[in-house]
Design a protein around this motif. Structure first.
Motif, PDB file in Angstrom:
ATOM      1  N   ASP A  98       0.850  -1.190   0.000  1.00 32.11           N
ATOM      2  CA  ASP A  98       0.000   0.000   0.000  1.00 32.11           C
ATOM      3  C   ASP A  98       0.885   1.239   0.000  1.00 32.11           C
ATOM      4  N   THR A  99       0.827   2.011  -1.082  1.00 32.58           N
ATOM      5  CA  THR A  99       1.653   3.213  -1.202  1.00 32.58           C
ATOM      6  C   THR A  99       0.907   4.478  -0.798  1.00 32.58           C
ATOM      7  N   GLY A 100      -0.376   4.355  -0.501  1.00 31.24           N
ATOM      8  CA  GLY A 100      -1.147   5.511  -0.068  1.00 31.24           C
ATOM      9  C   GLY A 100      -1.790   6.286  -1.192  1.00 31.24           C
ATOM     10  N   ASP A 101      -1.469   5.963  -2.447  1.00 39.29           N
ATOM     11  CA  ASP A 101      -2.038   6.699  -3.573  1.00 39.29           C
ATOM     12  C   ASP A 101      -3.236   5.975  -4.203  1.00 39.29           C
ATOM     13  N   GLY A 102      -3.635   4.872  -3.601  1.00 38.06           N
ATOM     14  CA  GLY A 102      -4.777   4.128  -4.114  1.00 38.06           C
ATOM     15  C   GLY A 102      -4.425   3.082  -5.147  1.00 38.06           C
ATOM     16  N   GLU A 103      -3.216   3.139  -5.681  1.00 37.49           N
ATOM     17  CA  GLU A 103      -2.815   2.173  -6.711  1.00 37.49           C
ATOM     18  C   GLU A 103      -1.985   1.047  -6.118  1.00 37.49           C
TER      19      GLU A 103
END
Length: 195
Positions: A98-103
């Motif tokens: 999970d990178t936090g950008d939704g992708e």
């Protein structure tokens, strides 16, 4: 060695698939009315798989047809076993981070396994650490095997592993949890006889 076996397995699967596709396509084409080639075992769409002479040739031998059917059943079971073995993955190839950008991003499973094994192997009293990731890429789980020195208490090693290597891996990959199955084994040392 695994790469060579994987390549050989893929080549054999590809060749077997091409042969079966050619045979199945030929049978279907002849059955639908296409002219049969001169080398083909059947001569037209009305031709049968086994003629009456071929079916009754072994009539006196009561063992023949049960043996043929048993051999075909064994071949089908072996083919199904092979298919299940090929399709089943023992290890997780990649982990979704999970990178936090939704992708999100993908992390190689082997890299995370190596990092956890190196971190666990550096703990006091751990002779060797082996790690394998299983589960889904969005919810991985770890299988850890530790070979412990005789002076280490298993509870201490397990606590260090869960609060150290597994916690670091979970936090660095941004996972909510990283369940683990841990197997501990102690090293056996031979006592020397004195005197």
């Amino acid at each position: 060695m695994r790469t060579v076996l994987r390549t050989v397995n893929r080549v054999l699967l590809g060749l077997l698939g091409l042969v079966l596709l050619a045979l199945g396509g030929s049978v279907l084409a002849v059955g639908l009315g296409a002219p049969a080639p001169s080398w083909w075992i059947h001569h037209g769409r009305r031709d049968v798989l086994l003629s009456a002479a071929e079916r009754t040739r072994w009539r006196d031998a009561g063992w023949w047809w049960p043996a043929v059917l048993a051999a075909l059943a064994v071949l089908v079971l072996l083919a199904l076993w092979w298919l299940v073995a090929v399709l089943r993955r023992r290890r997780l190839a990649e982990v979704l981070v999970d990178t936090g950008d939704g992708e999100g991003a993908l992390l190689r499973g082997r890299a995370l396994e190596s990092a956890v094994a190196q971190d666990a192997g550096g703990m006091d009293g751990v002779e060797r650490a082996d790690v394998a990731l299983t589960g889904r890429r969005s919810a991985p789980a770890a299988r850890v095997r530790l070979l412990l020195a005789p002076h280490v208490a298993p509870a201490t090693a397990l606590h260090r592993l869960t609060t150290g290597a597994l916690a670091h891996a979970r936090d660095s990959a941004g996972l909510a949890s990283l369940p683990a199955e841990v197997r501990l084994k102690g090293v056996r040392h031979q006592a020397e006889r004195v005197g």
